[in-house]
Design an enzyme around this catalytic site. Structure first.
Site, PDB file in Angstrom:
ATOM      1  N   GLU A 151       5.399  -2.034  12.086  1.00 19.13           N
ATOM      2  CA  GLU A 151       3.768  -1.612  12.332  1.00 19.13           C
ATOM      3  C   GLU A 151       3.393  -1.808  14.180  1.00 19.13           C
ATOM      4  OE1 GLU A 151       0.195  -1.604   9.934  1.00 19.13           O
ATOM      5  OE2 GLU A 151       0.715  -3.962   8.411  1.00 19.13           O
ATOM      6  N   LYS A 155      -7.708   0.894  11.511  1.00 18.93           N
ATOM      7  CA  LYS A 155      -8.052   0.613  10.967  1.00 18.93           C
ATOM      8  C   LYS A 155      -7.770   0.325   8.614  1.00 18.93           C
ATOM      9  CE  LYS A 155      -8.431  -3.632   8.905  1.00 18.93           C
ATOM     10  NZ  LYS A 155      -6.418  -4.890   8.146  1.00 18.93           N
ATOM     11  N   ARG A 211     -11.333   1.308  14.199  1.00 17.33           N
ATOM     12  CA  ARG A 211     -10.629   2.547  13.191  1.00 17.33           C
ATOM     13  C   ARG A 211     -10.228   3.713  14.050  1.00 17.33           C
ATOM     14  NH1 ARG A 211     -14.156   2.014   9.189  1.00 17.33           N
ATOM     15  NH2 ARG A 211     -14.088   4.739   8.793  1.00 17.33           N
ATOM     16  N   HIS A 242      24.672  -1.968  -2.669  1.00 14.98           N
ATOM     17  CA  HIS A 242      24.912   0.006  -2.584  1.00 14.98           C
ATOM     18  C   HIS A 242      24.595   0.472  -1.747  1.00 14.98           C
ATOM     19  CE1 HIS A 242      25.012  -1.725  -7.116  1.00 14.98           C
ATOM     20  NE2 HIS A 242      24.174  -2.058  -6.912  1.00 14.98           N
ATOM     21  N   TRP A 266      -9.275   8.946  16.170  1.00 15.55           N
ATOM     22  CA  TRP A 266      -8.099   8.495  16.046  1.00 15.55           C
ATOM     23  C   TRP A 266      -7.564  10.343  15.825  1.00 15.55           C
ATOM     24  CZ3 TRP A 266      -5.280  10.015  11.778  1.00 15.55           C
ATOM     25  CH2 TRP A 266      -4.057   9.228  11.728  1.00 15.55           C
ATOM     26  N   CYS A 308     -11.518   6.778  12.597  1.00 15.89           N
ATOM     27  CA  CYS A 308     -12.366   7.078  13.865  1.00 15.89           C
ATOM     28  C   CYS A 308     -13.692   6.312  13.371  1.00 15.89           C
ATOM     29  CB  CYS A 308     -12.730   9.146  13.791  1.00 15.89           C
ATOM     30  SG  CYS A 308     -11.305   9.646  14.182  1.00 15.89           S
ATOM     31  N   LYS A 310       5.157  -4.973   7.958  1.00 12.21           N
ATOM     32  CA  LYS A 310       4.107  -6.298   9.085  1.00 12.21           C
ATOM     33  C   LYS A 310       5.458  -6.096  10.309  1.00 12.21           C
ATOM     34  CE  LYS A 310       1.533  -6.336   8.211  1.00 12.21           C
ATOM     35  NZ  LYS A 310       0.412  -6.085   6.746  1.00 12.21           N
ATOM     36  N   GLU A 341       6.472  -5.878   2.130  1.00 12.55           N
ATOM     37  CA  GLU A 341       5.339  -6.334   3.245  1.00 12.55           C
ATOM     38  C   GLU A 341       5.766  -7.231   4.756  1.00 12.55           C
ATOM     39  OE1 GLU A 341       2.521  -5.612   3.836  1.00 12.55           O
ATOM     40  OE2 GLU A 341       1.445  -6.987   4.230  1.00 12.55           O
ATOM     41  N   ASN A 393     -16.198  11.307  12.058  1.00 15.72           N
ATOM     42  CA  ASN A 393     -15.352  11.108  11.231  1.00 15.72           C
ATOM     43  C   ASN A 393     -14.537  12.408   9.751  1.00 15.72           C
ATOM     44  OD1 ASN A 393     -13.049   9.282  10.260  1.00 15.72           O
ATOM     45  ND2 ASN A 393     -15.101   8.596   9.106  1.00 15.72           N
ATOM     46  N   GLY A 394     -13.170  12.151   9.323  1.00 13.09           N
ATOM     47  CA  GLY A 394     -13.020  13.587   8.897  1.00 13.09           C
ATOM     48  C   GLY A 394     -11.847  14.219   9.750  1.00 13.09           C
TER      49      GLY A 394
HETATM   50  O1  M6R Z   1      -7.663  -0.178   2.974  1.00 13.89           O
HETATM   51  P1  M6R Z   1      -6.636  -0.020   2.299  1.00 13.89           P
HETATM   52  O2  M6R Z   1      -6.005  -1.289   1.949  1.00 13.89           O
HETATM   53  O3  M6R Z   1      -7.130   1.144   1.012  1.00 13.89           O
HETATM   54  O4  M6R Z   1      -5.305   0.519   3.412  1.00 13.89           O
HETATM   55  C1  M6R Z   1      -4.162   1.072   2.949  1.00 13.89           C
HETATM   56  C2  M6R Z   1      -3.448   0.682   4.082  1.00 13.89           C
HETATM   57  O5  M6R Z   1      -3.681   1.995   5.045  1.00 13.89           O
HETATM   58  C3  M6R Z   1      -3.442  -0.505   5.294  1.00 13.89           C
HETATM   59  O6  M6R Z   1      -3.026  -1.821   3.795  1.00 13.89           O
HETATM   60  C4  M6R Z   1      -2.029  -0.494   5.278  1.00 13.89           C
HETATM   61  O7  M6R Z   1      -0.824  -0.536   5.736  1.00 13.89           O
HETATM   62  C5  M6R Z   1      -1.822  -1.081   6.927  1.00 13.89           C
HETATM   63  N1  M6R Z   1      -1.995  -1.139   7.943  1.00 13.89           N
HETATM   64  C6  M6R Z   1      -0.864  -2.155   6.512  1.00 13.89           C
HETATM   65  O8  M6R Z   1      -0.897  -3.669   7.269  1.00 13.89           O
END
Ligand code: M6R
Length: 602
Positions: free
Chosen positions: A482, A597, A27, A498, A75, A2, A479, A475, A101-102
């Protein structure tokens, strides 16, 4: 998650709020709203969907030309992303408006109590209890006091901006969720992130937990929740407006992928010389018997690579834990431990919680953080800023490669400060070569784009790597899933036999990290195993490697680097691949569904 934006000054607030919310849209982007204060009345406009939807609604909403207002991009946590659940939320008499926010953890109990007292709720949100709670304590001329009393009974986390119809004032409150004030000339802003303030002012004040700020055109006052006045230091932001714009790229994500050579050079700048590494803090490595790395998501994966780096360079044992698991398992930690917390945003709730747990148990803490002045950056004993510049695309890219770079610097620093004073000059010069090598990989973007056209119709994908490139496989898979919504798994290549090998047929794309290192020959065998089962192989290979190229259906060439550095190079084609797959599927890559984010809730 948020985003909150508030403005008080002499300009029309509505357009300033919309512009601010657009900067904060990363956010959360499932609904949004604003509230303006004019002639002792509150005027609001809310919409489900993105800020652009709210913006078009405002055009027809006949709002007054007010110079005071608050806004929110949501969010969803409690209640669906509908217009009713969008913030701001009001009390029964529409005298108080709140954006939040929270999470208010005791909202259910508070709501029942307030309902018994006759308050009527419009939404399913936890936030709405706040406006009614303030209403309960408000007697017509005690806005600040009423907010104080309301805040005292809240449990959970909250960044708040609150307005009252009778006051030319915004009250900003912080506990657990970030809030920063922007100090202009006879105008004041409040936002969840300093990046949203840059186009207005570079003079900012970060609020700490349990602080509230009263903002008016005459200035501001910051107090503790108990009313004690606090002197706050005004800080100067270093980021420029250009850094938070797309700069000609179609998406922030693509811009950020292409910024990596420069971002890595920035992480290295001033810290690396032929004598080794220097930081602005001093850390006695002799006390460190064990290192614990704590992070989430992509930052966790860079932590997994950090384990290889630190153990190899320093000989200090390293554990890596998901921050969310660490904080709730009563971990064994003591004074001889060093906890490294990694976070791009510096606001991730779980990482912050894990940091607090490690500190409470006596560990010394170092933060590897991108966002300057963020909560984690302020809570750690010592910090390494990435200096990667703002990362706005929801999918983390440049933060990942800069985090690995920072972990390498930290490992070298720890080792050189030991008695034996290890500095491998060859390794350090290879480190400095990285920006050039990354340019070389980026020049193959068109080829990756073509490969993306083959993968985009798949429903699953497997990413395989070993050693330092196993986290790169994780990773790469993260990517892809997501931003393209294709199910993808990362695996250590040898584990394929396995279980996951059962999935392989002609419809399964398998992405191999097949650059030359100690396990290269074994990776070639794994490629053979996939080929024998008709799986489609997409491989990241070194330019001079004909063996791996022959086994692959498609390949991307990357320059050779030693295995501690190769993740920084090898991840680039995987970032590009996810990007181009998502774009060709028509997905909004910077704002993929359900994500935000900065994950500021547990
Ligand atoms: O801001 P941060 O690095 O603490 O965020 C951690 C994760 O939320 C962040 O890396 C998330 O997995 C991303 N969407 C990955 O692309």
């Amino acid at each position: 998650m948020c985003g909150i934006f508030g403005y008080i000054g002499s300009k029309p607030a509505s357009s300033i709020l919309i512009a601010g919310l657009k900067r904060l849209e990363y956010r959360g982007y499932d609904s949004a709203g604003i509230c303006l204060v004019e002639n002792q009345e509150l005027f609001n406009c809310k919409s489900s969907g993105k800020i652009a939807d709210l913006e078009s609604k405002i055009l027809n909403a006949k709002l007054p030309q007010a110079t005071l207002g608050i806004g929110h991009t949501r969010w969803a946590t409690h209640g669906e992303p509908t217009e009713i659940n969008a913030h701001p939320h009001f009390d029964c008499k529409k005298e108080i408006a709140v954006v939040h926010n929270g999470i208010i953890e005791n909202f259910q109990a508070l709501k029942s109590l307030l309902e018994k007292e006759g308050h009527i709720f419009a939404s399913q949100t936890d936030t709405e209890v706040l406006s009614h709670l303030i209403e309960k304590f408000y007697s017509g001329n005690n806005f600040e006091k009423a907010v104080q009393e309301a805040v005292e009974v809240l449990e959970g986390t909250f960044g708040l901006a609150i307005v009252c119809n009778k006051e030319q004032k915004i009250i900003a409150v912080k506990k657990g969720s970030p809030l920063v004030l922007g100090i202009g000339d006879k105008e004041i802003f409040v936002a969840s992130d300093a990046a949203a303030l840059i186009s207005h002012t570079k003079r900012v004040i970060y609020l700490e937990d349990n602080e509230m700020a009263m903002l008016s055109t005459d200035g501001f006052a910051v107090k503790k929740f108990d009313g004690t006045i606090i002197e706050k230091e005004i800080q100067e932001l270093k980021w420029s407006v250009e850094q938070i714009e797309k700069g000609g790229f179609e998406h922030f994500m693509l811009k950020e992928i292409f910024e990596q050579p420069q971002a890595i050079a920035n992480t290295l700048r001033g810290r690396l010389s032929s004598n080794g590494v220097k930081f602005s803090f001093t850390l006695d490595p002799c006390f460190v018997k064990r290192i614990i790395i704590l992070a989430c998501g992509t930052s966790y994966y860079s932590g997994l690579i950090g384990k290889h780096i630190i153990e190899r360079i320093t000989g200090i044992p390293v554990e890596v834990d998901y921050a969310s698991e660490f904080r709730y398992r009563n971990p064994l930690v003591n004074e001889s431990d060093l906890a490294i917390v990694i976070s791009q945003s510096g606001e991730t709730a779980d990482t912050l919680g894990a940091l607090k747990t490690a500190k409470a148990k006596g560990a010394k803490t170092i933060g590897i953080v991108n966002v300057v002045g963020s909560t984690i950056a302020r809570e750690v004993d010592a910090g390494i800023y990435l200096h990667a510049g703002p990362e706005i695309g929801v999918a983390s890219t440049k933060a990942f490669t800069c985090q690995i770079t920072a972990l390498i610097l930290l490992a070298v620093y720890l080792q050189q400060n030991k008695d034996d004073c290890w500095v491998d000059l060859n390794f350090l010069s290879q480190l400095q070569e990285l920006p050039n090598q990354l340019q070389e990989v980026l020049s193959q973007a068109e080829k990756v784009k073509n490969i993306a056209q083959i993968i985009k119709t798949s429903t699953n994908a497997l990413y395989l790597g070993r050693g330092t490139n196993y986290p790169v496989a994780l990773e790469g898979a993260l990517k892809l899933k997501e931003i393209s919504y294709i199910h993808a798994e990362g695996y250590p290549a040898a584990e394929m036999k396995h279980g996951p090998i059962a999935l392989i047929d002609e419809n399964m794309p398998v992405v191999f990290l097949a650059t030359k290192d100690e396990t290269y020959e074994k990776i070639l065998s794994n490629m053979q195993e996939v080929k024998a089962r008709k799986g489609k192989i997409f491989a990241i290979v070194n330019s001079d490697d004909t063996l791996a190229k022959n086994l692959a259906d498609e390949f991307i060439e990357v320059p050779f680097a030693v295995d501690l550095l190769s993740p920084i190079i090898n991840v680039i084609p995987l970032q590009l691949l996810a990007y181009y797959v998502a774009v060709s599927k028509g997905i909004d890559v910077d704002k993929p569904r359900n994500l935000a984010k900065s994950v500021t809730v547990e």
